[in-house]
Design a protein around this motif. Structure first.
Motif, PDB file in Angstrom:
ATOM      1  N   THR A 178      42.388  46.384  39.479  1.00  0.00           N
ATOM      2  CA  THR A 178      41.805  45.359  39.000  1.00  0.00           C
ATOM      3  C   THR A 178      42.548  44.161  39.204  1.00  0.00           C
ATOM      4  OG1 THR A 178      41.112  46.996  36.979  1.00  0.00           O
ATOM      5  CG2 THR A 178      40.775  44.471  36.823  1.00  0.00           C
TER       6      THR A 178
ATOM      7  N   LEU B 167      41.654  43.573  42.743  1.00  0.00           N
ATOM      8  CA  LEU B 167      40.426  42.705  42.925  1.00  0.00           C
ATOM      9  C   LEU B 167      40.449  41.133  42.343  1.00  0.00           C
ATOM     10  CD1 LEU B 167      38.243  45.648  41.707  1.00  0.00           C
ATOM     11  CD2 LEU B 167      38.502  44.828  43.911  1.00  0.00           C
TER      12      LEU B 167
ATOM     13  N   ARG C 158      37.973  38.386  42.607  1.00  0.00           N
ATOM     14  CA  ARG C 158      37.074  38.750  41.743  1.00  0.00           C
ATOM     15  C   ARG C 158      37.071  38.308  40.320  1.00  0.00           C
ATOM     16  NH1 ARG C 158      33.513  41.576  45.128  1.00  0.00           N
ATOM     17  NH2 ARG C 158      32.061  41.233  43.600  1.00  0.00           N
TER      18      ARG C 158
ATOM     19  N   LEU D 158      36.061  39.723  36.848  1.00  0.00           N
ATOM     20  CA  LEU D 158      37.012  40.933  36.245  1.00  0.00           C
ATOM     21  C   LEU D 158      38.050  40.530  35.290  1.00  0.00           C
ATOM     22  CD1 LEU D 158      36.791  43.463  39.325  1.00  0.00           C
ATOM     23  CD2 LEU D 158      35.435  43.551  37.388  1.00  0.00           C
TER      24      LEU D 158
ATOM     25  N   PRO E 161      38.280  52.327  37.763  1.00  0.00           N
ATOM     26  CA  PRO E 161      37.618  51.479  37.072  1.00  0.00           C
ATOM     27  C   PRO E 161      36.475  52.008  36.070  1.00  0.00           C
ATOM     28  CG  PRO E 161      37.411  51.001  39.599  1.00  0.00           C
ATOM     29  CD  PRO E 161      38.358  52.202  39.363  1.00  0.00           C
TER      30      PRO E 161
ATOM     31  N   ARG F 240      29.292  46.172  36.739  1.00  0.00           N
ATOM     32  CA  ARG F 240      30.122  45.684  37.731  1.00  0.00           C
ATOM     33  C   ARG F 240      31.280  46.789  38.212  1.00  0.00           C
ATOM     34  NH1 ARG F 240      29.870  42.747  42.050  1.00  0.00           N
ATOM     35  NH2 ARG F 240      28.505  41.122  40.672  1.00  0.00           N
ATOM     36  N   LEU F 241      31.939  47.150  37.245  1.00  0.00           N
ATOM     37  CA  LEU F 241      33.019  48.266  37.323  1.00  0.00           C
ATOM     38  C   LEU F 241      32.249  49.329  37.722  1.00  0.00           C
ATOM     39  CD1 LEU F 241      35.192  47.547  33.995  1.00  0.00           C
ATOM     40  CD2 LEU F 241      35.891  47.582  36.522  1.00  0.00           C
TER      41      LEU F 241
ATOM     42  N   ILE G 118      31.561  49.461  41.697  1.00  0.00           N
ATOM     43  CA  ILE G 118      32.804  49.256  42.353  1.00  0.00           C
ATOM     44  C   ILE G 118      33.214  50.838  42.585  1.00  0.00           C
ATOM     45  CG2 ILE G 118      35.235  48.707  42.528  1.00  0.00           C
ATOM     46  CD1 ILE G 118      34.571  46.140  41.166  1.00  0.00           C
ATOM     47  N   SER G 119      33.227  51.511  41.249  1.00  0.00           N
ATOM     48  CA  SER G 119      33.717  52.797  41.135  1.00  0.00           C
ATOM     49  C   SER G 119      32.762  53.776  41.755  1.00  0.00           C
ATOM     50  CB  SER G 119      33.767  53.189  39.731  1.00  0.00           C
ATOM     51  OG  SER G 119      34.101  54.421  39.530  1.00  0.00           O
TER      52      SER G 119
ATOM     53  N   LEU H 190      32.931  53.417  45.781  1.00  0.00           N
ATOM     54  CA  LEU H 190      34.255  53.934  46.266  1.00  0.00           C
ATOM     55  C   LEU H 190      34.303  55.416  46.200  1.00  0.00           C
ATOM     56  CD1 LEU H 190      36.851  51.414  44.721  1.00  0.00           C
ATOM     57  CD2 LEU H 190      36.467  51.866  46.978  1.00  0.00           C
TER      58      LEU H 190
ATOM     59  N   THR I 242      25.840  53.851  41.015  1.00  0.00           N
ATOM     60  CA  THR I 242      25.559  52.767  41.946  1.00  0.00           C
ATOM     61  C   THR I 242      23.964  52.551  41.819  1.00  0.00           C
ATOM     62  OG1 THR I 242      25.653  54.769  43.671  1.00  0.00           O
ATOM     63  CG2 THR I 242      27.274  52.938  43.876  1.00  0.00           C
TER      64      THR I 242
END
Lengths: 570, 249, 420
Positions: free
Chosen positions: C81, C84, C90, C93, C238, C264-265, C268-269, C272, C329
């Motif tokens: 975080t 980011l 970002r 966050l 995240p 958002r988190l 990202i998670s 990835l 996602t």
């Protein structure tokens, strides 16, 4: 005084009030300054040293190490030892490679034997019943008993000078002397009965045998003097499909010996005797041995049924036994049917068979038989702990370790490992006579007496162990035969004087006579021996059962699964 | 001196008596604790029983002594130790464990494919008085550190001392024999310099009967085994179809 | 008496509503008990030695290492975080940054505490700094973790100093202000350190040539697990933050961050995680077909033991990898809070399973052909000392939440702290 001065100083400097900031600055400065001193670094260093040598971590004794030649006195196998000594204590044990019989090998237990003297179960006090007593009380009790009636003296390691003291005492006192023999020695009793040659002067000529048939004897696992057979087996093509020495192991389970033997013949438990009769029948039926009478009464079919082997398999085994000669049969115990096989195979008195190695050895007296009438029984420390005489008498038992649950009236602390002078007569099963002397290398930390010392202190007319050893050495020297195995091997003719001979023996050299390989002796079986009771299989590294195990032995059965944990019958 | 000490163990000769384990423990002052088990004990030398998996008369069993293999290449334990408590001695090829440097993280134990490393789970202890029977040449290891076979390094040390006193540069090979080699009642363990092509051990290591355990891991262990029996040699391969048996665990 | 009742109102951030002190203490008390039990268990291990655990010569690493690796992976949310926010700018966050730092601090300090019990001679722990073996992954881990713990502490201090009472000390305020300027630098340093130790924690097992189940080929000195660990840690970090924040919202009954932030988190998670699963698949195929056979081990061997068959591989990659990646996602599932939380939990479980497989299964599997598959059950001391760490985490987080402006600081004079 100083207090008031300090207060004055503070009061005078009222303008310089100490603030929190000052304290912080001072603290930080002190911390930084401390880092510049050796203190933190020294402390760090010390921490590592402390954590290496916490005060409760035992430290070995310091001092120069010297090596002494001696013998293992724990059992009658008489293996040669090299003992490392420091500060008067034994700190290491290894086999002596100059010993002609044990050849540098030892049973696993011997490697930690020097720790036995410190065993928690070491017998440290004279005990009478369940209470503590003294040597003086024990002596007067024994003196009283020996005046009142016959004393039976029991020995577990016959042929020593100490044995001679025990035997002389029993003779003088009007009692009797008995021996609890090792299974190896007992295995010779049938031959003693048939030929009149004492069991203690018979031996196996393994070195010239080409086939060894073992009926459950743990030949590769501590049987006899361990190094003799294991070295021979290893050097004769162990693991080859056609080794120079064929070891056929007849066993009801895959024992250590069976696992590594050339052939393993699996039979039903306790059917060794039956198989021996069947094997004799098969040998005769196929004319593999000269015709012989008497013949076994048990038929091949009966034998096959009992042993759980097919008739054809027994016939095949018979052919296998004589395929490579000389063949020799070894029994685990005194089963006469198995012993009779050697008669059939003509192994008695022949090369690669059973040979007499000396004359004049007294027949041993088995102690299993009823002990008869006795006022007291004196048990030497060499007698296995499990042996308990079935007799109504006062029992005086010598022991270095307390195996627990004994029925003795008196428990008398005997010398431990290498704490006593003793001589070492020929080990059971040897094909040549040997003699060695083990002096007391370490001092006992408690008051101990051997049975022989105890008797000598009661009766001053008895010869001491030391005297007997001395005269035995002189006798041997006068015989002028055999060799002395010390630093070098020397023929006894080359030894200059009896003094030098004695000195070398006391330094751990071994005298060994020549093996008398072919002294055929007459042996007649009146009838084929009847089947005897099955012998229970019991072995833990050696056929000898120690009273206590060295603590390190737990590496073999507790910290690994290499061996079964020892079982106590007590 | 420059040597590559190693062993060739003749599995055919091993009777599994355990004398080597006892001699090893006595020589190296390894404690025997009543609470230790097959999984927590200290057996720098451990004899394992293996079988060909058959039952009945065709069953064969053999014994395989397992100890530190003194890997020559990419030595797994040396690479992982965070504080250089393990090293391969350049002069001898012996993998050395410095107990006084070890912090007991046990990473080396997870790295060793032979499970030849042991942790001192307890304080070392002997019955009262028995410390007098300890070998003066070897320091006792404390709780919380890892230990393993170092080819009886104390014996090498005294052999070197003896050579130095005599003014010699090289030790007499007869003066340096590890305890297990000396104790073996069948002479199954042969010890020598694998780096010396004339050493009998070096020759033996190249015989067709010789093999190494898990050789394909590429760590070049300096402990060889040999056997005339094919099923024993098959144990060199981790996924040999030969059934096998475990003795501890 | 009522007038003297204890109150901590003046310590609580101005404008924040918190439960009464007695209720707060009631909430803390079970955790305190658990912490006390844990401290007792740890003391037993330190005093009597590691014989208090059920570890043994084969299971030289046990529950502790597995959980250490697990919580350090989950704690990766902190550095990621920071990375980011400060490096990739970002800023959306930023509201969760403080929580990320506190969670990271808890995870790392807890792991270090457990590691201190886990070594046989804790007094010699500093030897690694004194005589470092630069070839050892554990050296890298030790250096990076201790440095990163220092960084996390430095990041935590400004949050700590924002407490209402501590702020009253002028020097603390100055200190905090100065330190705060450092935070982006710290975040950068932390990122670097974290990348390395997450990686070297993976390398820890990946380099074990003697354990073909764990051994991986790689790039230069780094085995593939080095990179896989970084990826899986930043993927799950995240998700773990999502779980933590959702839990805190649930426990406190307050809305702390906008729903958009969750999404958002999660996104990202999820992205990835998808990348991680793809790389993990390639890695597994290479390992099965090349690395392991080259070491002489047929891969089927690893999966023939009861309870440790191929389903575990399936669960690790598909069930707890690909599936949560998709759920996190996919717009529809990510919009639904229950789905989102389930997916986040699955992602975290997947990473924990991965760490479990690598640490525990590796040790359970035999290497020698006459070895056996072994099992081990942790002793109560192992479980309790770890539970103590969890209790410690809850207590530290609760205290931080109560007394520090974790989510939103009051508007006004210290806008540099909360806003921009």
């Amino acid at each position: 005084m100083w207090k008031s001065v300090a207060w004055d100083a503070i009061n005078e400097g009222k303008a310089m009030k100490v603030t929190r900031r000052d304290l912080l600055v001072w603290g930080a400065g002190a911390a930084a300054g401390l880092l510049a001193t050796p203190v933190p670094w020294k402390v760090l260093d010390d921490v590592s040293i402390w954590s290496q040598n916490w005060p409760w971590i035992p430290q070995p004794t310091r001092g120069p190490v010297e090596v002494k030649q001696s013998f293992c006195t724990l059992c009658p196998k008489a293996c040669g030892l090299r003992v490392r000594m420091a500060n008067g204590w034994a700190v290491g044990v290894a086999g002596s490679s100059t010993h002609p019989i044990s050849r540098g090998a030892l049973c696993p237990l011997a490697f930690a034997a020097h720790q036995l003297n410190w065993h928690p179960q070491r017998l440290r006090n004279v005990r009478h019943g369940s209470s503590l007593s003294t040597w003086a009380e024990a002596q007067s009790a024994f003196a009283k008993a020996s005046k009142e009636g016959p004393v039976v003296v029991i020995d577990g390691y016959s042929g020593r000078a100490a044995s001679s003291v025990l035997e002389t005492f029993a003779g003088k006192q009007g009692g009797s002397y008995r021996v609890v023999a090792t299974p190896e020695l007992r295995a010779f009793t049938p031959y003693e009965q048939w030929t009149g040659i004492p069991a203690a002067s018979l031996g196996y000529d393994f070195e010239n045998a080409r086939t060894i048939v073992s009926f459950g004897a743990p030949l590769l696992d501590g049987w006899g003097t361990p190094g003799r057979l294991t070295r021979l087996w290893a050097e004769s093509g162990a693991g080859l499909s056609d080794p120079q020495l064929r070891l056929i192991q007849i066993d009801s389970s895959l024992s250590r010996t069976a696992a590594r033997a050339w052939q393993w013949i699996e039979i039903r438990e306790g059917s060794e005797s039956a198989l021996a009769s069947g094997l004799a029948g098969a040998l005769l039926e196929q004319n593999l041995v000269p015709a012989h009478s008497p013949v076994p009464s048990m038929t091949l079919a009966e034998s096959s049924a009992q042993a759980g082997l097919s008739v054809e398999r027994i016939r095949e085994l018979a052919r296998l036994v004589v395929a490579k000669t000389p063949a020799l049969v070894v029994a685990r115990d005194d089963d006469p049917a198995i012993a009779a096989l050697n008669v059939l195979l003509g192994s008695l008195g022949n090369r690669g068979g059973i040979v007499p190695h000396s004359e004049g050895v007294k027949p041993y007296v088995a102690a299993e038989s009823a002990i008869g009438n006795a006022r007291a029984v004196l048990i030497d420390a060499s007698v296995p702990w499990e042996f308990v005489p079935q007799v109504e008498a006062e029992i005086f038992r010598f022991a270095a370790w307390d195996g627990g649950a004994t029925k003795a009236d008196w428990l008398l602390p005997a010398p431990g490992f290498l704490e006593d002078l003793t001589d070492l007569p020929t080990a059971p099963g040897c094909s040549a006579q040997t003699y060695g002397v083990a002096p007391a290398l370490v001092k006992a930390t408690i008051e101990v007496q051997s049975a022989a010392q105890f008797l000598c202190s009661l009766d001053a007319s008895l010869p001491t162990t030391a005297k007997i050893i001395d005269s035995r050495c002189e006798d041997l020297f006068r015989r002028r035969e055999g060799n002395l195995y010390g630093q070098q091997i020397a023929a006894i003719d080359k030894v200059s004087s009896v003094q030098s001979f004695k000195e070398q023996l006391w330094k751990g050299a071994v005298w060994a006579g020549e093996a008398s390989l072919s002294k055929a002796f007459a042996c007649h079986l009146k009838e084929w021996p009847a089947q005897t009771r099955p012998v229970s299989a019991e072995t833990w590294a050696t056929q000898w059962k120690p009273v206590v195990m060295p603590p390190l032995a737990s590496k073999l059965y507790q910290e690994s699964g290499l061996r079964e944990p020892p079982r106590r019958n007590a | 001196m420059s040597a590559r000490y190693g062993m060739v163990i003749d599995v055919d000769r091993c009777t599994g008596c355990g004398a080597c384990m006892m001699a090893c423990a006595a020589e190296n002052n390894v404690p025997a604790l009543p609470q230790a088990t097959a999984r927590t004990g200290l057996t720098p030398l451990l004899v394992r029983k293996v079988s060909n998996g058959n039952n009945g008369e065709t069953r064969r069993e053999a014994f395989i002594p397992i100890m530190c293999m003194h890997c020559e290449h990419d030595t797994p334990c040396v690479k992982v130790c965070p504080q250089q408590a393990v090293e391969v001695d350049e002069a001898t090829g012996i993998v050395m464990q410095m107990a006084q440097r070890c912090l007991g993280c046990r990473y080396c134990m997870t790295a060793c494919p032979y499970h030849a490393r042991y942790f001192n789970w307890w304080d070392p202890a002997w019955p009262p008085g028995m410390e007098k029977s300890l070998n003066p040449g070897v320091a006792v290891r404390m709780r919380g550190v890892v230990e393993k076979c170092n080819l009886c390094h104390a014996r090498l040390h005294s052999a070197k001392e003896k050579a130095a006193v005599a003014g010699k540069r090289e030790i007499d090979p007869a003066d340096y024999v590890p305890a297990c080699v000396e104790a073996c009642s069948t002479n199954a363990i042969h010890f020598g310099d694998l780096g010396d092509a004339n050493d009998p051990v070096s020759k033996e290591a190249h015989s067709p009967q010789a093999f190494r355990l898990l050789a394909r891991l590429g760590t070049e262990p300096k402990l060889y085994y040999k056997s005339n029996e094919a099923w024993v040699r098959a144990l060199a391969e981790p996924n040999s179809p030969q059934a096998s048996e475990v003795q501890r665990g | 008496m009522a007038s003297t009742v204890l109150t901590d109102a003046r310590w609580i951030t101005r404008g924040a509503e918190r439960i009464s002190l007695s209720r707060f203490l009631l909430w803390l008390s079970p955790w305190a008990v658990l912490l006390a039990v844990g401290v007792y268990a740890a003391a037993l291990c330190l005093f009597y030695g590691l014989n208090q655990t059920n570890m043994d010569n084969r299971f030289a690493f046990g529950l502790w290492i597995f959980l250490d690796l697990g919580i350090i992976a989950l704690g990766a949310g902190a550095f990621f975080t920071g990375f980011l926010v400060y490096i990739l700018k970002r800023v959306e966050l930023k509201p969760i940054l403080n929580t990320a730092v506190v969670v990271g601090f808890i995870c790392y300090s807890g792991a270090v505490a457990i590691l201190m019990i886990d070594v046989g001679q804790p007094l010699r722990a500093w030897f690694t700094f004194w005589h470092p073996n630069t070839h050892s992954m554990l050296t890298e881990v030790t250096f990076c973790i201790s440095c990163y713990l220092l960084v996390l502490s430095l990041e935590y201090i400004p949050i700590l100093l924002r407490n209402r009472q501590l702020r009253r000390l002028p020097s603390f305020l100055v200190f905090e202000h100065q330190l705060h300027k450092l935070v982006p630098v710290l975040a950068a340093v932390g990122t670097l350190l974290s990348f390395f130790h997450q990686g070297s924690l993976g390398g820890l097992y990946g380099v074990l040539r003697g354990r073909p189940f764990a051994f991986r080929d790689g790039f230069l000195i780094w085995p593939s697990t080095f990179f896989l660990f970084i990826l899986s840690a930043i993927a799950s970090g995240p998700s773990f933050l999502v779980l933590i924040i959702a839990t805190v919202e649930k426990v406190t009954g307050r809305k702390l961050v906008p729903q958009e932030l969750y999404r958002r988190l999660a996104f990202i998670s999820g992205v990835l995680l998808a990348i991680y699963v793809a790389v993990k698949c390639i890695d597994t195929l290479v390992w099965l077909n090349y690395t392991s056979p080259a070491a002489g081990f047929a891969p089927w061997q690893y999966y023939q033991h009861k309870g440790f068959g191929t389903p575990i591989l399936f669960a690790e990659i598909i069930l707890l990898g690909l599936l949560p990646a998709f759920l996190l996602t996919f717009r529809k599932t990510a919009a639904s809070k229950p789905w989102l939380l389930t997916a986040a939990a699955m992602a975290c479980a997947g990473v924990l399973l991965n760490r479990f497989v690598l640490t525990v299964q590796t040790l359970a599997l035999p290497t020698l052909p006459f070895d056996d598959f072994l099992q081990y059950t942790p002793s109560w001391q192992e479980v309790a000392s770890f539970a103590g760490v969890i209790a410690y985490g809850v207590i530290v987080y609760s205290l931080s939440y109560r007394y520090l402006p974790l989510f939103a600081a009051p508007k006004g004079r210290d806008s540099h702290v909360s806003g921009n």
